[in-house]
Design an enzyme around this catalytic site. Structure first.
Site, PDB file in Angstrom:
ATOM      1  N   ASP A   1      45.130  28.011  37.067  1.00  0.00           N
ATOM      2  CA  ASP A   1      44.834  29.154  37.881  1.00  0.00           C
ATOM      3  C   ASP A   1      45.864  30.239  37.910  1.00  0.00           C
ATOM      4  O   ASP A   1      46.825  29.704  38.583  1.00  0.00           O
ATOM      5  CB  ASP A   1      43.913  28.899  39.106  1.00  0.00           C
TER       6      ASP A   1
ATOM      7  N   ASP B   1      49.000  31.728  34.006  1.00  0.00           N
ATOM      8  CA  ASP B   1      47.913  32.459  33.232  1.00  0.00           C
ATOM      9  C   ASP B   1      47.550  31.641  32.224  1.00  0.00           C
ATOM     10  O   ASP B   1      48.248  31.007  31.735  1.00  0.00           O
ATOM     11  CB  ASP B   1      48.478  33.648  32.845  1.00  0.00           C
TER      12      ASP B   1
ATOM     13  N   ALA C   1      38.081  30.189  34.195  1.00  0.00           N
ATOM     14  CA  ALA C   1      39.090  31.070  34.528  1.00  0.00           C
ATOM     15  C   ALA C   1      38.317  32.438  33.818  1.00  0.00           C
ATOM     16  O   ALA C   1      38.156  32.406  32.530  1.00  0.00           O
ATOM     17  CB  ALA C   1      40.274  30.984  34.171  1.00  0.00           C
ATOM     18  N   ALA C   2      38.448  33.662  34.442  1.00  0.00           N
ATOM     19  CA  ALA C   2      37.994  34.953  33.630  1.00  0.00           C
ATOM     20  C   ALA C   2      38.279  36.126  34.601  1.00  0.00           C
ATOM     21  O   ALA C   2      38.561  36.076  35.666  1.00  0.00           O
ATOM     22  CB  ALA C   2      36.658  34.724  33.394  1.00  0.00           C
TER      23      ALA C   2
ATOM     24  N   TYR D   1      32.253  42.540  29.280  1.00  0.00           N
ATOM     25  CA  TYR D   1      32.216  41.464  29.860  1.00  0.00           C
ATOM     26  C   TYR D   1      31.299  40.378  29.224  1.00  0.00           C
ATOM     27  O   TYR D   1      31.699  39.258  28.826  1.00  0.00           O
ATOM     28  CB  TYR D   1      31.898  41.585  31.340  1.00  0.00           C
TER      29      TYR D   1
ATOM     30  N   ASN E   1      23.035  34.488  38.668  1.00  0.00           N
ATOM     31  CA  ASN E   1      23.832  35.012  39.600  1.00  0.00           C
ATOM     32  C   ASN E   1      24.308  34.163  40.806  1.00  0.00           C
ATOM     33  O   ASN E   1      23.512  33.542  41.541  1.00  0.00           O
ATOM     34  CB  ASN E   1      23.197  36.269  40.277  1.00  0.00           C
TER      35      ASN E   1
ATOM     36  N   VAL F   1      26.925  41.125  45.759  1.00  0.00           N
ATOM     37  CA  VAL F   1      25.941  41.602  46.605  1.00  0.00           C
ATOM     38  C   VAL F   1      25.579  40.558  48.027  1.00  0.00           C
ATOM     39  O   VAL F   1      25.807  41.261  49.134  1.00  0.00           O
ATOM     40  CB  VAL F   1      24.595  42.040  46.211  1.00  0.00           C
TER      41      VAL F   1
ATOM     42  N   GLU G   1      23.191  49.943  35.913  1.00  0.00           N
ATOM     43  CA  GLU G   1      22.653  48.768  36.161  1.00  0.00           C
ATOM     44  C   GLU G   1      21.320  48.454  35.685  1.00  0.00           C
ATOM     45  O   GLU G   1      20.510  49.054  35.478  1.00  0.00           O
ATOM     46  CB  GLU G   1      22.513  48.758  37.801  1.00  0.00           C
TER      47      GLU G   1
HETATM   48  N1  LIG Z   1      29.711  34.199  40.093  1.00  0.00           N
HETATM   49  C1  LIG Z   1      28.605  34.312  39.091  1.00  0.00           C
HETATM   50  O1  LIG Z   1      27.656  34.790  39.496  1.00  0.00           O
HETATM   51  C2  LIG Z   1      28.978  34.392  37.513  1.00  0.00           C
HETATM   52  C3  LIG Z   1      27.865  34.245  36.735  1.00  0.00           C
HETATM   53  C4  LIG Z   1      28.113  34.348  35.301  1.00  0.00           C
HETATM   54  C5  LIG Z   1      29.397  33.499  34.933  1.00  0.00           C
HETATM   55  N2  LIG Z   1      30.289  33.483  35.803  1.00  0.00           N
HETATM   56  C6  LIG Z   1      31.564  33.076  35.211  1.00  0.00           C
HETATM   57  O2  LIG Z   1      31.961  31.729  35.942  1.00  0.00           O
HETATM   58  C7  LIG Z   1      33.297  31.641  36.062  1.00  0.00           C
HETATM   59  C8  LIG Z   1      33.909  31.581  37.432  1.00  0.00           C
HETATM   60  O3  LIG Z   1      33.503  32.774  38.050  1.00  0.00           O
HETATM   61  P1  LIG Z   1      33.748  32.812  39.725  1.00  0.00           P
HETATM   62  O4  LIG Z   1      32.423  33.512  40.194  1.00  0.00           O
HETATM   63  O5  LIG Z   1      34.033  31.379  40.451  1.00  0.00           O
HETATM   64  O6  LIG Z   1      35.020  33.835  39.866  1.00  0.00           O
HETATM   65  P2  LIG Z   1      36.408  33.539  40.438  1.00  0.00           P
HETATM   66  O7  LIG Z   1      37.104  34.964  40.334  1.00  0.00           O
HETATM   67  O8  LIG Z   1      36.241  33.175  41.929  1.00  0.00           O
HETATM   68  O9  LIG Z   1      37.277  32.578  39.818  1.00  0.00           O
HETATM   69  C9  LIG Z   1      38.007  32.933  38.441  1.00  0.00           C
HETATM   70  C10 LIG Z   1      39.237  32.207  38.706  1.00  0.00           C
HETATM   71  O10 LIG Z   1      39.856  32.381  37.413  1.00  0.00           O
HETATM   72  C11 LIG Z   1      41.202  32.761  37.970  1.00  0.00           C
HETATM   73  N3  LIG Z   1      41.786  33.771  36.796  1.00  0.00           N
HETATM   74  C12 LIG Z   1      41.403  34.733  36.550  1.00  0.00           C
HETATM   75  N4  LIG Z   1      42.299  35.346  35.345  1.00  0.00           N
HETATM   76  C13 LIG Z   1      43.068  34.323  35.186  1.00  0.00           C
HETATM   77  C14 LIG Z   1      43.791  34.020  34.152  1.00  0.00           C
HETATM   78  N5  LIG Z   1      44.290  35.004  33.249  1.00  0.00           N
HETATM   79  N6  LIG Z   1      44.643  32.962  33.884  1.00  0.00           N
HETATM   80  C15 LIG Z   1      44.248  31.744  34.889  1.00  0.00           C
HETATM   81  N7  LIG Z   1      43.458  31.830  35.960  1.00  0.00           N
HETATM   82  C16 LIG Z   1      42.791  33.039  35.936  1.00  0.00           C
HETATM   83  C17 LIG Z   1      41.087  33.437  39.137  1.00  0.00           C
HETATM   84  O11 LIG Z   1      42.303  33.324  40.065  1.00  0.00           O
HETATM   85  C18 LIG Z   1      39.996  32.654  39.870  1.00  0.00           C
HETATM   86  O12 LIG Z   1      40.425  31.538  40.608  1.00  0.00           O
HETATM   87  C19 LIG Z   1      33.713  32.997  35.304  1.00  0.00           C
HETATM   88  O13 LIG Z   1      34.123  32.796  33.942  1.00  0.00           O
HETATM   89  C20 LIG Z   1      32.644  33.733  35.249  1.00  0.00           C
HETATM   90  O14 LIG Z   1      32.760  35.046  34.416  1.00  0.00           O
HETATM   91  C21 LIG Z   1      30.180  33.839  37.064  1.00  0.00           C
END
Ligand SMILES: NC(=O)c1ccc[n+]([C@@H]2O[C@H](COP(=O)([O-])OP(=O)(O)OC[C@H]3O[C@@H](n4cnc5c(N)ncnc54)[C@H](O)[C@@H]3O)[C@@H](O)[C@H]2O)c1
Length: 305
Positions: free
Chosen positions: A31, A51, A73-74, A141, A170, A184, A268
Site C-alpha cells: 500500500d 506503490d 489498490a486503486a 475509472y 457501493n 455519500v 451522475e
Molecule cells: N468503496 C466502494 O464502494 C468500491 C466500489 C467498487 C469497487 N471498489 C474498489 O475496491 C478497491 C478498494 O477501494 P476502497 O473503497 O477500499 O478504497 P481505499 O482508497 O480505502 O483503498 C485503496 C487503497 O489503495 C492504496 N493505493 C492507492 N493507489 C495505490 C498505488 N498506486 N500503489 C499502492 N497502493 C495504492 C490506498 O492507499 C488505499 O489504502 C478499489 O480497487 C476500488 O476501485 C470500491
C-alpha cells in the site's frame, strides 16, 4: 495460504486482510498509503509501504511468494478519473498489469480483483443489472475496471492464471473513504455529527446498491476456493435512494435539520443496482446485513472515532 493484499491499508482491503489473518492465512500488504492508514493494518500482516508501480514489486513477490493476489489498490475517485484519466489509467491499468506480470513470473495461482458493478454497466436498461448487461462504462475509472477484467481472462488463457472478479456495488462501513463509490454515507455521517448542512444533489431519488463491508469480506473469503474464471456482482439486488440514506442516518445520529437540495451533478447515474443470483450460484454468497443495521454500525464508527 500466503496471500498478498494490495491496498490492504485502505477501507475494504484492510477488512479483507484482517479476516484472512483471522482464518489463519499468512498475509502481506502493499500500500502506498495515499489514502490507506497504518492504524487499519493488522500487526500480523507484513506491510510494504510502496506503490504497486514500483520497480521493487518483483522483490516483494520473490520474498513473499504469494499463492493468491488480492488486488484492492486503486485510484478510486470516479470524478478524478474524469479530470485526470491518464493518472487513473497509470494506476488502475498499468499498475494492475505490473502485478499480473509479477504474478505469472512468481507462480501466483489466483487473483481476486475488486471490480465495480456500479461503474462498468453505465446506466443499465434492465434492473437489477445482471452480469450479462452490456459493458458501457461512462467514466475512465469504469473503463479501467473493464480492462482489468479482460486482462484477467487474457492472462488465464495465456498463462493459466486463475481469477475471480468481484463487481462491487457501493461499499460502505467502518473506515470508509469519502471519495469512494459509497462516499455519500461517510459525508452524511461527518456532516450530521458536526451539525453541519447536509447537501443532496438533485432529487435524492438516485438509486444505488449499498453493500456492507462485512459482507464484501465474506465474498473475498469464499473466492479463495471458489469462483475460478467468474465475474460476479457483489450486490443486494435492491436499490436504496439518497433520501432513504438521509432518513435512516438522521434518525440514528439524532440530526435535527432537513437536507438541503442542490442542482444535480453533471454525469451522475440515475439508477443502478445489481442482480445477486449468479454470485449465490458461484460462491454461495448472499448479503446478510440490511441497510438499517449496516448504517447503524457505520454511524457508530464515525461517532466513536
Ligand atoms: N468503496 C466502494 O464502494 C468500491 C466500489 C467498487 C469497487 N471498489 C474498489 O475496491 C478497491 C478498494 O477501494 P476502497 O473503497 O477500499 O478504497 P481505499 O482508497 O480505502 O483503498 C485503496 C487503497 O489503495 C492504496 N493505493 C492507492 N493507489 C495505490 C498505488 N498506486 N500503489 C499502492 N497502493 C495504492 C490506498 O492507499 C488505499 O489504502 C478499489 O480497487 C476500488 O476501485 C470500491
Amino acid at each position: 495460504m500466503r496471500i498478498l493484499v494490495t491496498g490492504g491499508a485502505g477501507f475494504i482491503g484492510s477488512h479483507v486482510a484482517e479476516d484472512y489473518i483471522e482464518a489463519g492465512h499468512e498475509v502481506s500488504i502493499i500500500d502506498n498509503m495515499s489514502s490507506g492508514k497504518e492504524e487499519n493494518v493488522n500487526p500480523k500482516a507484513r506491510l510494504y509501504k510502496m506503490d504497486i508501480r514500483s520497480p521493487e514489486l518483483d522483490l516483494v513477490f520473490a520474498k513473499e511468494k504469494p499463492e493468491v493476489l488480492n488486488h484492492h489498490a486503486a485510484q478510486i475517485d470516479v470524478r478524478k478519473s474524469v479530470d485526470d484519466p491518464i493518472f487513473d489509467a497509470n494506476v488502475n491499468i498499468v499498475g494492475m498489469l505490473g502485478l499480473l506480470q509479477a504474478s505469472v513470473k512468481h507462480g501466483v495461482e489466483k487473483v481476486i480483483f475488486a471490480s465495480s458493478g456500479g461503474a462498468i454497466y453505465g446506466e443499465p436498461q434492465l434492473l437489477p443489472a445482471g452480469e450479462q448487461t452490456a459493458l458501457d462504462p461512462l467514466a475512465p475509472y469504469g473503463v479501467a475496471k473493464v480492462a482489468g477484467e479482460f486482462y484477467l481472462s487474457c492472462y488465464h488463457a495465456l498463462h493459466g492464471l486463475n481469477y475471480t472478479a468481484l463487481r462491487y456495488g457501493n461499499i460502505y462501513g467502518p473506515r470508509q473513504d469519502p471519495h469512494g463509490e459509497a462516499g455519500v454515507i461517510a459525508i452524511f455521517c461527518e456532516s450530521m455529527l458536526r451539525d453541519r448542512e447536509v447537501k443532496i444533489f438533485g432529487t435524492g431519488e438516485q438509486l444505488r446498491d449499498y453493500v456492507y463491508v462485512g459482507d464484501v469480506v465474506a465474498a473475498n473469503v469464499l473466492a479463495l476456493d471458489k469462483g475460478d474464471g467468474a465475474r460476479v456482482n457483489i450486490g443486494t439486488g435492491k436499490g436504496t435512494s439518497v433520501n432513504e440514506l438521509f432518513t435512516i442516518l438522521k434518525e440514528v445520529l439524532g440530526y435535527g435539520k432537513d437536507a438541503v437540495n442542490y442542482p444535480p451533478r453533471h454525469g451522475e447515474l440515475e439508477k443502478t443496482y445489481l442482480d445477486d443470483a449468479l454470485v449465490f450460484d458461484v460462491l454461495g454468497w448472499k448479503a446478510q446485513v440490511g441497510i438499517e443495521r449496516g448504517l447503524e454500525q457505520t454511524a457508530a464508527f464515525f461517532r466513536d472515532r
